[in-house]
Scaffold this active site. Structure first.
Site, PDB file in Angstrom:
ATOM      1  N   TRP A 101      40.717  28.539  32.774  1.00 15.85           N
ATOM      2  CA  TRP A 101      39.399  28.784  33.387  1.00 15.85           C
ATOM      3  C   TRP A 101      38.392  27.716  32.948  1.00 15.85           C
ATOM      4  CZ3 TRP A 101      39.981  31.248  37.504  1.00 15.85           C
ATOM      5  CH2 TRP A 101      40.781  32.389  37.604  1.00 15.85           C
ATOM      6  N   ASP A 171      31.153  31.357  29.913  1.00 15.91           N
ATOM      7  CA  ASP A 171      31.875  32.222  30.848  1.00 15.91           C
ATOM      8  C   ASP A 171      32.354  33.428  30.048  1.00 15.91           C
ATOM      9  OD1 ASP A 171      33.673  33.513  32.488  1.00 15.91           O
ATOM     10  OD2 ASP A 171      34.876  31.732  32.961  1.00 15.91           O
ATOM     11  N   LYS A 195      36.456  42.319  35.704  1.00 14.58           N
ATOM     12  CA  LYS A 195      37.234  42.471  34.483  1.00 14.58           C
ATOM     13  C   LYS A 195      36.698  43.678  33.699  1.00 14.58           C
ATOM     14  CE  LYS A 195      39.429  38.657  35.591  1.00 14.58           C
ATOM     15  NZ  LYS A 195      38.861  37.346  35.507  1.00 14.58           N
TER      16      LYS A 195
HETATM   17  C1  LIG Z   1      38.943  36.027  36.154  1.00 18.79           C
HETATM   18  C2  LIG Z   1      38.208  34.947  35.480  1.00 18.79           C
HETATM   19  C3  LIG Z   1      37.556  33.932  36.208  1.00 18.79           C
HETATM   20  C4  LIG Z   1      37.591  33.854  37.715  1.00 18.79           C
HETATM   21  O1  LIG Z   1      36.875  34.893  38.243  1.00 18.79           O
HETATM   22  P1  LIG Z   1      36.649  35.041  39.828  1.00 18.79           P
HETATM   23  O2  LIG Z   1      35.596  36.090  39.871  1.00 18.79           O
HETATM   24  O3  LIG Z   1      37.960  35.463  40.405  1.00 18.79           O
HETATM   25  O4  LIG Z   1      36.210  33.743  40.346  1.00 18.79           O
HETATM   26  C5  LIG Z   1      36.850  32.986  35.501  1.00 18.79           C
HETATM   27  N1  LIG Z   1      36.787  33.009  34.167  1.00 18.79           N
HETATM   28  C6  LIG Z   1      37.405  33.957  33.434  1.00 18.79           C
HETATM   29  C7  LIG Z   1      37.288  33.943  31.956  1.00 18.79           C
HETATM   30  C8  LIG Z   1      38.136  34.951  34.076  1.00 18.79           C
HETATM   31  O5  LIG Z   1      38.746  35.904  33.351  1.00 18.79           O
END
Ligand SMILES: *Cc1c(COP(=O)(O)O)cnc(C)c1O
Length: 360
Positions: A101, A171, A195
């Site tokens: 990511w 993030d 999540k």
């Molecule tokens: C799932 C995830 C993403 C991507 O998320 P989307 O909403 O599908 O774009 C980005 N960063 C992390 C840490 C993730 O777990």
């Protein structure tokens, strides 16, 4: 059909009382005779709900007045572009790579400016967090970027990097609201809701108001400017009303549990059951360096792909779902977000013990 224990990394398990209240209010939200999916996003009913969600989130996470909360779309992945489009004024940003990511975010940012990699844990398939001492951050970097919990690999930062006065962008898609945090250390936090927070379709952004630029990089679409959404209170266009409503119910549920300190204790206990078992198992082993172990995503392997497959299948038959690991790590991964009850983790550990007895 009975409910199962869903260990998926995302979209992920949601608290049952939240699902129940959503169901109860689906035909008639607060006497409107409509569901939240049907009411106008300009109606008092929705605007009140949005305001309450923001207030509850502020209370939960201790968000100071000089931060804005935005409910956006496009997932965490769109933030990989929005961050540089809005923040890369001198066209330089420094990234720490801890998994795919962060790699994707760095790659997207490099379309807009000069990205430097400060540190990386790629050499051992991202199973640790790189040493954060002595990072050489460029004096003219616009921000320092991290991915705080690495959903795929099961690592997390236990300390934040010293950004030497630069804006920290994080993030937090798979860890936001899993434990208390000091918002003032961050410039921008973002998280895809699916999540640990709510259903897919909404992305939470918490941003210091001084970072919301009047001017973005040339060519930036109006919809990708933080200012657009800040000025219009996340109502510039039609927001994902139902997803925001469900996030709001999750915030209330978290407050009722006792807030983030309570969640932290519970999450430490839950993760502890799994890690303690893994550390003494003769069949399963964790894939991550101890110092970097995530509280939310726990990858493990047997070392034998056929046994891994048999385990995932047997677990599914026992009501323990979505334990297959990400293809880049293999084996298994148990995602044990806030909404995963303690009993769910204990059921998994018991199942692993039994499986070990039968397979060693
Ligand atoms: C799932 C995830 C993403 C991507 O998320 P989307 O909403 O599908 O774009 C980005 N960063 C992390 C840490 C993730 O777990």
């Amino acid at each position: 059909m009975a409910r199962v224990y869903n260990f998926s990394a995302g979209p992920a398990i949601l608290p049952e009382p939240v699902l129940q209240q959503t169901a109860d209010e689906m035909m008639n939200y607060k006497g409107s005779g409509m569901s939240v999916a049907e009411i106008s996003h300009r109606s008092d009913l929705f605007v009140d709900l949005l305001e309450e969600a923001k207030q509850d989130l502020c209370e939960l996470a201790g968000i100071p007045d000089n931060y804005k909360i935005l409910f956006l779309q496009g997932g965490a992945s769109l933030q990989f572009a929005m961050v540089p489009l809005n923040l890369m004024r001198s066209k330089k940003a420094d990234y720490i790579l801890t998994g795919s990511w962060a790699v994707k975010a760095a790659r997207e940012a490099s379309r807009y400016g000069d990205v430097r990699i400060l540190a990386s844990s790629e050499d051992r398939n991202w199973c640790y967090i790189p040493d954060l001492t002595g990072l050489v951050i460029r004096p003219d970097a616009d921000y320092v970027y991290i991915c705080e919990n690495n959903t795929i690999y099961g690592t997390r930062y236990t300390n934040l990097p010293d950004t030497q006065g630069k804006t920290l962008v994080s993030d937090m898609s798979s860890c936001l609201l899993s434990e208390p945090l000091d918002i003032s250390r961050y410039g921008v936090i973002f998280a895809g809701a699916q999540k640990n927070i709510g259903p897919a379709g909404v992305t939470l952004v918490i941003i210091h108001e001084d970072l919301i630029p009047n001017e973005v990089l040339p060519g930036t679409p109006t919809m990708l400017s933080y200012n657009t959404h800040a000025v219009h209170n996340s109502l510039f266009n039609t927001p994902p009303c139902l997803a925001i409503y469900m996030c709001g119910l999750v915030f209330k549920w978290l407050l009722a549990q006792g807030g983030l300190e309570t969640m932290q204790k519970l999450n430490q206990r839950k993760a502890g059951y799994l890690y303690d078992y893994l550390d003494q198992s003769r069949l399963f082993k964790g894939t991550v360096d101890k110092a970097a172990r995530s509280l939310m995503n726990v990858p493990f392997i047997t070392g034998d792909e056929a046994i891994d497959r048999a385990f995932v299948e047997a677990a599914a038959n026992a009501g323990l779902l979505n334990l297959k690991g990400h293809r880049s790590v293999g084996g298994m991964r148990a995602s044990i977000y806030n909404a995963m009850p303690e009993e769910g983790v204990l059921a998994l550990v018991r199942f692993m013990e039994q499986f070990e007895k039968e397979n060693v």
